[in-house]
Design a protein around this motif. Sequence first.
Motif, PDB file in Angstrom:
ATOM      1  N   LEU A 133      49.397  90.302 -14.846  1.00 20.13           N
ATOM      2  CA  LEU A 133      50.029  88.965 -14.561  1.00 20.13           C
ATOM      3  C   LEU A 133      48.912  88.106 -14.465  1.00 20.13           C
ATOM      4  O   LEU A 133      47.824  88.419 -14.066  1.00 20.13           O
ATOM      5  CB  LEU A 133      50.700  89.353 -13.082  1.00 20.13           C
ATOM      6  N   LEU A 134      49.297  86.685 -14.698  1.00 18.81           N
ATOM      7  CA  LEU A 134      48.347  85.581 -14.726  1.00 18.81           C
ATOM      8  C   LEU A 134      48.893  84.549 -14.146  1.00 18.81           C
ATOM      9  O   LEU A 134      49.996  84.452 -14.102  1.00 18.81           O
ATOM     10  CB  LEU A 134      48.075  85.316 -16.308  1.00 18.81           C
ATOM     11  N   ILE A 135      48.040  83.760 -13.434  1.00 21.52           N
ATOM     12  CA  ILE A 135      48.396  82.553 -12.931  1.00 21.52           C
ATOM     13  C   ILE A 135      47.506  81.302 -13.580  1.00 21.52           C
ATOM     14  O   ILE A 135      46.322  81.560 -13.742  1.00 21.52           O
ATOM     15  CB  ILE A 135      48.169  82.236 -11.303  1.00 21.52           C
ATOM     16  N   GLU A 136      48.037  80.174 -13.602  1.00 21.95           N
ATOM     17  CA  GLU A 136      47.174  79.267 -14.447  1.00 21.95           C
ATOM     18  C   GLU A 136      47.357  77.944 -14.072  1.00 21.95           C
ATOM     19  O   GLU A 136      48.225  77.240 -13.616  1.00 21.95           O
ATOM     20  CB  GLU A 136      47.854  78.770 -15.883  1.00 21.95           C
ATOM     21  N   PRO A 137      46.129  77.247 -13.307  1.00 20.74           N
ATOM     22  CA  PRO A 137      45.992  75.846 -12.865  1.00 20.74           C
ATOM     23  C   PRO A 137      46.220  74.960 -14.123  1.00 20.74           C
ATOM     24  O   PRO A 137      45.902  75.041 -15.207  1.00 20.74           O
ATOM     25  CB  PRO A 137      44.436  75.663 -12.499  1.00 20.74           C
ATOM     26  N   LEU A 138      47.155  74.103 -13.668  1.00 20.26           N
ATOM     27  CA  LEU A 138      47.474  72.834 -14.603  1.00 20.26           C
ATOM     28  C   LEU A 138      46.915  71.516 -14.126  1.00 20.26           C
ATOM     29  O   LEU A 138      47.051  71.142 -12.712  1.00 20.26           O
ATOM     30  CB  LEU A 138      48.978  72.840 -14.826  1.00 20.26           C
ATOM     31  N   ASN A 139      46.519  70.612 -14.881  1.00 18.70           N
ATOM     32  CA  ASN A 139      45.776  69.402 -14.487  1.00 18.70           C
ATOM     33  C   ASN A 139      46.778  68.414 -14.020  1.00 18.70           C
ATOM     34  O   ASN A 139      47.872  68.593 -14.238  1.00 18.70           O
ATOM     35  CB  ASN A 139      44.972  69.000 -15.651  1.00 18.70           C
ATOM     36  N   ARG A 140      46.407  67.704 -13.197  1.00 15.48           N
ATOM     37  CA  ARG A 140      47.369  66.797 -12.447  1.00 15.48           C
ATOM     38  C   ARG A 140      47.797  65.485 -13.296  1.00 15.48           C
ATOM     39  O   ARG A 140      48.571  64.711 -13.008  1.00 15.48           O
ATOM     40  CB  ARG A 140      46.666  66.014 -11.125  1.00 15.48           C
ATOM     41  N   TYR A 141      47.121  65.244 -14.474  1.00 15.69           N
ATOM     42  CA  TYR A 141      47.583  64.190 -15.452  1.00 15.69           C
ATOM     43  C   TYR A 141      48.616  64.659 -16.078  1.00 15.69           C
ATOM     44  O   TYR A 141      49.350  63.871 -16.397  1.00 15.69           O
ATOM     45  CB  TYR A 141      46.315  63.926 -16.122  1.00 15.69           C
ATOM     46  N   ALA A 151      40.749  76.043 -10.505  1.00 16.36           N
ATOM     47  CA  ALA A 151      40.283  77.320 -10.323  1.00 16.36           C
ATOM     48  C   ALA A 151      39.850  77.888  -9.035  1.00 16.36           C
ATOM     49  O   ALA A 151      40.159  78.873  -8.859  1.00 16.36           O
ATOM     50  CB  ALA A 151      39.109  77.537 -11.471  1.00 16.36           C
ATOM     51  N   THR A 152      39.306  76.962  -8.313  1.00 10.75           N
ATOM     52  CA  THR A 152      39.208  77.355  -6.786  1.00 10.75           C
ATOM     53  C   THR A 152      40.362  77.745  -6.166  1.00 10.75           C
ATOM     54  O   THR A 152      40.535  78.562  -5.492  1.00 10.75           O
ATOM     55  CB  THR A 152      38.397  76.324  -6.268  1.00 10.75           C
ATOM     56  N   GLN A 153      41.466  76.954  -6.261  1.00 12.36           N
ATOM     57  CA  GLN A 153      42.712  77.433  -5.682  1.00 12.36           C
ATOM     58  C   GLN A 153      43.321  78.570  -6.157  1.00 12.36           C
ATOM     59  O   GLN A 153      43.852  79.300  -5.627  1.00 12.36           O
ATOM     60  CB  GLN A 153      43.690  76.304  -5.819  1.00 12.36           C
ATOM     61  N   GLY A 154      43.152  78.721  -7.730  1.00 10.62           N
ATOM     62  CA  GLY A 154      43.464  79.840  -8.145  1.00 10.62           C
ATOM     63  C   GLY A 154      42.902  81.270  -7.679  1.00 10.62           C
ATOM     64  O   GLY A 154      43.563  82.120  -7.245  1.00 10.62           O
ATOM     65  N   LYS A 155      41.606  81.178  -7.406  1.00 12.64           N
ATOM     66  CA  LYS A 155      41.090  82.241  -6.924  1.00 12.64           C
ATOM     67  C   LYS A 155      41.386  82.679  -5.377  1.00 12.64           C
ATOM     68  O   LYS A 155      41.635  83.669  -4.957  1.00 12.64           O
ATOM     69  CB  LYS A 155      39.451  81.930  -6.897  1.00 12.64           C
TER      70      LYS A 155
END
Length: 252
Positions: A133-141, A151-155
């Motif tokens: 299973l993966l989660i991916e941060p997406l940029n705010r733009y 990545a900090t939030q993902g951790k």
Amino acid sequence: MKFSANLGFLWSDRPYLDRIHAAHKAGFDAVELHWPYDTDAAEIRAALDATGLPCLGLNTDRGDTDRGENGLSALPGREEDARAAIDQALYYAARIGARNVHVMAGFAEGPDAHETFVANLGYACSKAGETGLLIEPLNRYDAPGYFLNTATQGKAVIDAVARPNLKLMFDCYHIQLMQGDLTHRLTDLLPLIGHIQIAAVPDRGAPDHGEIHYPHIFAHLDALGWQTPLGAEYKDPRPTDDTLGWLAAARA
């Protein structure tokens, strides 16, 4: 270094089955999908078997795209829908032999969204079996309002779920736009990373120009012992076959 063709973007003018064969012909080592659910899983599996390409992953359903949804798992009150999407993705992944499922968070914010995401990911981890299973941060733009941005939030989310089959999808394009410092982040987060994707910054084109010097990234990952194919997830207005000079250069 090995490379995977993300068929959500590459050869997107062709049916999924043709994209798999195109990726094989172009010399990719693997493929990954976005939302292949309209194509019969047996046909996808047959194309993968015929080419010998492994499938590294696919995404959970986005939800109601007519309403602008882009994932469900961090949306309070939508747990039933989120878990149905997780079940669908895990079932499809098992049928085609996909190694991972990316659980999409969706547009949400705040502590309730965090708790909802953690709970749904815990459900996914308990159901996943051999599928990662993966989660991916997406940029705010590109995705303003998406729950997971860095990545900090993902951790922090991965630490809260505390299950060994949940990892971070480290998309260099998104992380560069939000945080930068890719070399150190890759080093520090390596034990938590399940997949890495690449594209140019800031235009998300082929990874041969822009802010990120990918030969350095490739050499750094090689020094770290990274062996999984890197996902080429880029958008280019040219036909995909005309964009692959970077792949030949990396092979050289």
